[in-house]
Design a protein around this motif. Structure first.
Motif, PDB file in Angstrom:
ATOM      1  N   LEU A  73       2.839   8.329  -5.281  1.00  0.00           N
ATOM      2  CA  LEU A  73       4.218   8.360  -5.761  1.00  0.00           C
ATOM      3  C   LEU A  73       4.754   9.794  -5.842  1.00  0.00           C
ATOM      4  O   LEU A  73       5.916  10.046  -5.502  1.00  0.00           O
ATOM      5  CB  LEU A  73       4.297   7.688  -7.136  1.00  0.00           C
ATOM      6  CG  LEU A  73       5.689   7.332  -7.655  1.00  0.00           C
ATOM      7  CD1 LEU A  73       6.431   6.438  -6.670  1.00  0.00           C
ATOM      8  CD2 LEU A  73       5.575   6.624  -9.015  1.00  0.00           C
ATOM      9  N   THR A  74       3.930  10.725  -6.273  1.00  0.00           N
ATOM     10  CA  THR A  74       4.384  12.111  -6.354  1.00  0.00           C
ATOM     11  C   THR A  74       4.696  12.664  -4.972  1.00  0.00           C
ATOM     12  O   THR A  74       5.652  13.424  -4.805  1.00  0.00           O
ATOM     13  CB  THR A  74       3.328  12.978  -7.058  1.00  0.00           C
ATOM     14  OG1 THR A  74       3.111  12.482  -8.379  1.00  0.00           O
ATOM     15  CG2 THR A  74       3.789  14.426  -7.149  1.00  0.00           C
ATOM     16  N   ASP A  75       3.900  12.285  -3.975  1.00  0.00           N
ATOM     17  CA  ASP A  75       4.190  12.720  -2.606  1.00  0.00           C
ATOM     18  C   ASP A  75       5.540  12.183  -2.144  1.00  0.00           C
ATOM     19  O   ASP A  75       6.312  12.893  -1.483  1.00  0.00           O
ATOM     20  CB  ASP A  75       3.096  12.241  -1.647  1.00  0.00           C
ATOM     21  CG  ASP A  75       1.783  12.989  -1.846  1.00  0.00           C
ATOM     22  OD1 ASP A  75       1.811  14.081  -2.452  1.00  0.00           O
ATOM     23  OD2 ASP A  75       0.741  12.473  -1.398  1.00  0.00           O
ATOM     24  N   LEU A  76       5.850  10.935  -2.492  1.00  0.00           N
ATOM     25  CA  LEU A  76       7.138  10.355  -2.103  1.00  0.00           C
ATOM     26  C   LEU A  76       8.293  11.083  -2.793  1.00  0.00           C
ATOM     27  O   LEU A  76       9.342  11.322  -2.179  1.00  0.00           O
ATOM     28  CB  LEU A  76       7.163   8.868  -2.456  1.00  0.00           C
ATOM     29  CG  LEU A  76       6.267   7.947  -1.630  1.00  0.00           C
ATOM     30  CD1 LEU A  76       6.322   6.525  -2.181  1.00  0.00           C
ATOM     31  CD2 LEU A  76       6.691   7.963  -0.166  1.00  0.00           C
ATOM     32  N   ILE A  77       8.102  11.421  -4.069  1.00  0.00           N
ATOM     33  CA  ILE A  77       9.137  12.171  -4.785  1.00  0.00           C
ATOM     34  C   ILE A  77       9.365  13.516  -4.105  1.00  0.00           C
ATOM     35  O   ILE A  77      10.507  13.931  -3.872  1.00  0.00           O
ATOM     36  CB  ILE A  77       8.733  12.375  -6.256  1.00  0.00           C
ATOM     37  CG1 ILE A  77       8.635  11.022  -6.977  1.00  0.00           C
ATOM     38  CG2 ILE A  77       9.728  13.293  -6.973  1.00  0.00           C
ATOM     39  CD1 ILE A  77       7.975  11.104  -8.340  1.00  0.00           C
ATOM     40  N   ALA A  78       8.273  14.211  -3.779  1.00  0.00           N
ATOM     41  CA  ALA A  78       8.385  15.530  -3.142  1.00  0.00           C
ATOM     42  C   ALA A  78       9.068  15.431  -1.782  1.00  0.00           C
ATOM     43  O   ALA A  78       9.909  16.276  -1.434  1.00  0.00           O
ATOM     44  CB  ALA A  78       7.001  16.152  -3.002  1.00  0.00           C
ATOM     45  N   GLN A  79       8.728  14.433  -1.010  1.00  0.00           N
ATOM     46  CA  GLN A  79       9.346  14.276   0.302  1.00  0.00           C
ATOM     47  C   GLN A  79      10.836  13.983   0.182  1.00  0.00           C
ATOM     48  O   GLN A  79      11.652  14.465   0.972  1.00  0.00           O
ATOM     49  CB  GLN A  79       8.636  13.175   1.086  1.00  0.00           C
ATOM     50  CG  GLN A  79       7.222  13.541   1.515  1.00  0.00           C
ATOM     51  CD  GLN A  79       6.457  12.361   2.069  1.00  0.00           C
ATOM     52  OE1 GLN A  79       7.050  11.388   2.537  1.00  0.00           O
ATOM     53  NE2 GLN A  79       5.140  12.424   2.019  1.00  0.00           N
ATOM     54  N   PRO A 126       0.838  -1.218   0.000  1.00  0.00           N
ATOM     55  CA  PRO A 126       0.000   0.000   0.000  1.00  0.00           C
ATOM     56  C   PRO A 126       0.864   1.256   0.000  1.00  0.00           C
ATOM     57  O   PRO A 126       0.975   1.975   1.003  1.00  0.00           O
ATOM     58  CB  PRO A 126      -0.814  -0.142   1.288  1.00  0.00           C
ATOM     59  CG  PRO A 126       0.066  -0.940   2.209  1.00  0.00           C
ATOM     60  CD  PRO A 126       0.798  -1.920   1.306  1.00  0.00           C
ATOM     61  N   TRP A 127       1.479   1.539  -1.134  1.00  0.00           N
ATOM     62  CA  TRP A 127       2.390   2.671  -1.229  1.00  0.00           C
ATOM     63  C   TRP A 127       1.630   3.996  -1.134  1.00  0.00           C
ATOM     64  O   TRP A 127       0.506   4.115  -1.632  1.00  0.00           O
ATOM     65  CB  TRP A 127       3.123   2.637  -2.574  1.00  0.00           C
ATOM     66  CG  TRP A 127       4.200   1.615  -2.655  1.00  0.00           C
ATOM     67  CD1 TRP A 127       4.056   0.309  -3.015  1.00  0.00           C
ATOM     68  CD2 TRP A 127       5.586   1.801  -2.375  1.00  0.00           C
ATOM     69  NE1 TRP A 127       5.258  -0.336  -2.982  1.00  0.00           N
ATOM     70  CE2 TRP A 127       6.224   0.550  -2.593  1.00  0.00           C
ATOM     71  CE3 TRP A 127       6.355   2.886  -1.973  1.00  0.00           C
ATOM     72  CZ2 TRP A 127       7.593   0.371  -2.416  1.00  0.00           C
ATOM     73  CZ3 TRP A 127       7.714   2.712  -1.796  1.00  0.00           C
ATOM     74  CH2 TRP A 127       8.315   1.470  -2.005  1.00  0.00           C
ATOM     75  N   PRO A 128       2.243   5.001  -0.510  1.00  0.00           N
ATOM     76  CA  PRO A 128       1.672   6.350  -0.582  1.00  0.00           C
ATOM     77  C   PRO A 128       1.721   6.850  -2.023  1.00  0.00           C
ATOM     78  O   PRO A 128       2.336   6.220  -2.893  1.00  0.00           O
ATOM     79  CB  PRO A 128       2.614   7.182   0.317  1.00  0.00           C
ATOM     80  CG  PRO A 128       3.338   6.187   1.165  1.00  0.00           C
ATOM     81  CD  PRO A 128       3.440   4.943   0.334  1.00  0.00           C
TER      82      PRO A 128
END
Length: 227
Positions: free
Chosen positions: A197-203, A193-195
């Motif tokens: 993907l764009t949020d992960l890139i931004a973080q 259940p990945w968050p």
């Protein structure tokens, strides 16, 4: 009869003067096999020939050996990814937007094209087949990230440290390592259940630039996602 000894399917010969068609077919076949074989390092010229439907000897008119064919595929894949990243960054304003666009394009391409991504960054190919300098075409990818990251950090009020070239290169390498890890883990465990993907890139970018996550999310979302 082993798979290596199987007779290739019949293939209609190209008309005289159209040898380039066979070369293209050989490259496409090698690219498919590298992207789909469980162990791409086991690729052989015989497998490529069988995929196209020609005798193995036909390959030597276009590539002197398997290494030359594989390296040709690598260059094409690097060029493809570099073009995707450049296109995403076109029209952006400022180094931070450029960085977010390039990194978002890189990650999305890797997730959308897991086989080609593994071909470039999966490792496992023996040095005698694919020497380290065969990956030289990939330096443009890292170099563009290094330059954008350095500019984004210098623009930030908390990061005007005027790093030297070596420190900038190391910072870019660490960021690329993080992005590669994100792609590799996402591809290997996509059922988790990945968050977003764009949020992960931004973080990830926030950790490396010191800029607000919300600002980077907006920039990453406006970047064109590669097809």
């Amino acid at each position: 009869m082993s798979s290596e000894e199987a007779v290739p399917r019949r293939r209609r010969r190209n008309p005289r003067g159209q040898g380039q068609v066979l070369k293209t077919e050989l490259v496409e076949a090698a690219a498919r096999l590298l992207a789909t074989l469980e162990r791409p390092e086991t690729l052989t010229l015989r497998q490529v020939a069988r995929e196209v439907g020609v005798a193995p000897a036909s390959i030597y008119g276009h590539f002197p050996d398997l290494g030359a064919l594989v390296q040709h595929v690598l260059r094409l894949r690097y060029d493809e990814l570099a073009a995707v990243m450049r296109t995403a960054a076109d029209g952006t304003e400022g180094p931070l937007a450029d960085l977010a666009a390039r990194c978002a394009a890189y990650v999305h391409w890797g997730v959308d094209h897991p086989g080609p991504y593994r071909t470039l960054f999966g490792g496992g190919m023996p040095d005698e087949l694919v020497p380290t300098n065969a990956h030289g075409a990939g330096e443009e990818l890292l170099g563009s990230v290094v330059a954008s990251l350095a500019g984004a950090q210098q623009d930030g009020p908390e990061h005007r440290d005027h790093r030297g070239p070596e420190q900038e290169w190391q910072a870019g390498l660490l960021l690329w390592t993080a992005l590669h890890g994100l792609v590799a883990l996402y591809n290997a465990h996509g059922n988790m259940p990945w968050p977003d993907l764009t949020d992960l890139i931004a973080q990830t970018l926030a950790l490396h630039t010191g800029r607000p996550v919300a600002e980077l999310v907006e920039l990453a979302r406006t970047a064109d996602r590669p097809a």
